[in-house]
Design a protein around this motif. Sequence first.
Motif, PDB file in Angstrom:
ATOM      1  N   PRO A  75       0.324   5.828 -10.297  1.00  0.00           N
ATOM      2  CA  PRO A  75       0.366   5.214  -8.959  1.00  0.00           C
ATOM      3  C   PRO A  75       1.684   5.488  -8.265  1.00  0.00           C
ATOM      4  N   ARG A  76       1.631   5.840  -7.016  1.00  0.00           N
ATOM      5  CA  ARG A  76       2.833   6.140  -6.224  1.00  0.00           C
ATOM      6  C   ARG A  76       2.648   5.560  -4.834  1.00  0.00           C
ATOM      7  N   ARG A  77       3.632   4.770  -4.412  1.00  0.00           N
ATOM      8  CA  ARG A  77       3.562   4.178  -3.071  1.00  0.00           C
ATOM      9  C   ARG A  77       3.748   5.224  -1.986  1.00  0.00           C
ATOM     10  N   GLU A  78       4.348   6.348  -2.317  1.00  0.00           N
ATOM     11  CA  GLU A  78       4.468   7.417  -1.320  1.00  0.00           C
ATOM     12  C   GLU A  78       3.113   7.997  -0.968  1.00  0.00           C
ATOM     13  N   GLU A  79       2.117   7.802  -1.834  1.00  0.00           N
ATOM     14  CA  GLU A  79       0.767   8.302  -1.586  1.00  0.00           C
ATOM     15  C   GLU A  79      -0.194   7.166  -1.249  1.00  0.00           C
TER      16      GLU A  79
END
Length: 421
Positions: A75-79
């Motif tokens: 999980p990545r908040r940039e995505e």
Amino acid sequence: MRFSRPRKGVPPDPTRRTLVTQALRRKCEPWVPELRYGGCGCTLEPVWVGTDTGILKGVNLQRKQAANFTASGQPRREEAVSALCWGAGGETQILVGCADGTVKHFSTEEGRFQGQRQCPGGEGTFRGLAQVDGTLITCVDSGILRVWTDKDKEASSDPVLELRVGPGVCRMRQDPARPHIVATGGKENALKVWDLQGSEEPLFRAKNVRNDWLDLRVPVWDQDIQFLPESQKLVTCTGYHQVRVYDPASPQRRPVLEATYGEYPLTAVTLTPEGNSVIVGNTHGQLAEIDLRQGRLLGCLKGLAGSVRGLQCHPSKPLLASCGLDRVLRIHRIRNPRGLEHKVYLKSQLNCLLLSGRDNWEDEPQEPQEPNKVPSEDTETDELWASLEAAAKRKLPDWEQTQGALQARRRKKKRPGSTSS
């Protein structure tokens, strides 16, 4: 975070218990990068949601479970997923718009991402995503609407069309009956209707309502847009708790109908299956159905606890899917009897959703349950609290035994000694 143990004989507060349980689950449960159900394919998932951690979740309502899918495996908040739409293959493909400016192609049949393409240009996240005739339509916060060829998914070639629809865009919506027609609106950016096969000027440009009773200008803040079926009319909800209907076929550019609901900004709107009313949601988790013929309130739906980010009604069934910042996906029945049908906690804040248009997705086989069996969610909650109470008993001595020992010592000290005659 510390939680005080309730006093003996005092029943625990159910609201407090629910909040504590959710906090412990978020803290203790590990994130599962990809989960597939045994014995059923991904095509059975009736609801897909996008989260602010970049996860696409396929939700099985009968089993109260969700399958997590990410292109990078983490999980990545940039995505963060900001927009979803069905691809050219219908409900077998999903287009996922991410905060980093990429549009990913996800196959619901294979349960994996099949590629992505960069869609640069403008600032902010995607406020709308659509496809028509093999082309991809994107629109971002700064007001750049672009049309891309979708043949080469990995390429970042120049767009075939670029329109500047104005800054502060909150929503770009495609007309289901005329896919080459889109509408845009936002904060201080009035409603506009565009023809992607025509000129670069809008087909319709809404005009602001008249000044208020103090002769002050009324601010503009269109948060969401929907096209009414079998007509050219559009309905919008605003950040100033207004619902407005526009008719581009009429001579006037101002709303032909206006209604207000509540006191808080409206964030999402969706059409009911009949097309004569809409359901709106606001920043305080309130849902209401409003009649578009008379502008009156028809009823409210309860259960939400946070800002509403996504709403969608089933095209033929009286069902409503909603999601928001409270991390819960809910399915309500909007016709008598009104009420909550399904509720699934998904651990992440939810930004958008897609509801399948199939008529038989509720007929999925359910696991047999015993007549007096407690629901799984309640069982997990009881087991969690039982383990907490057992741990507290191991660490702390029993209160009654401690009090009894202290009282016995006091009686021994106060006992008078033997006296000589």
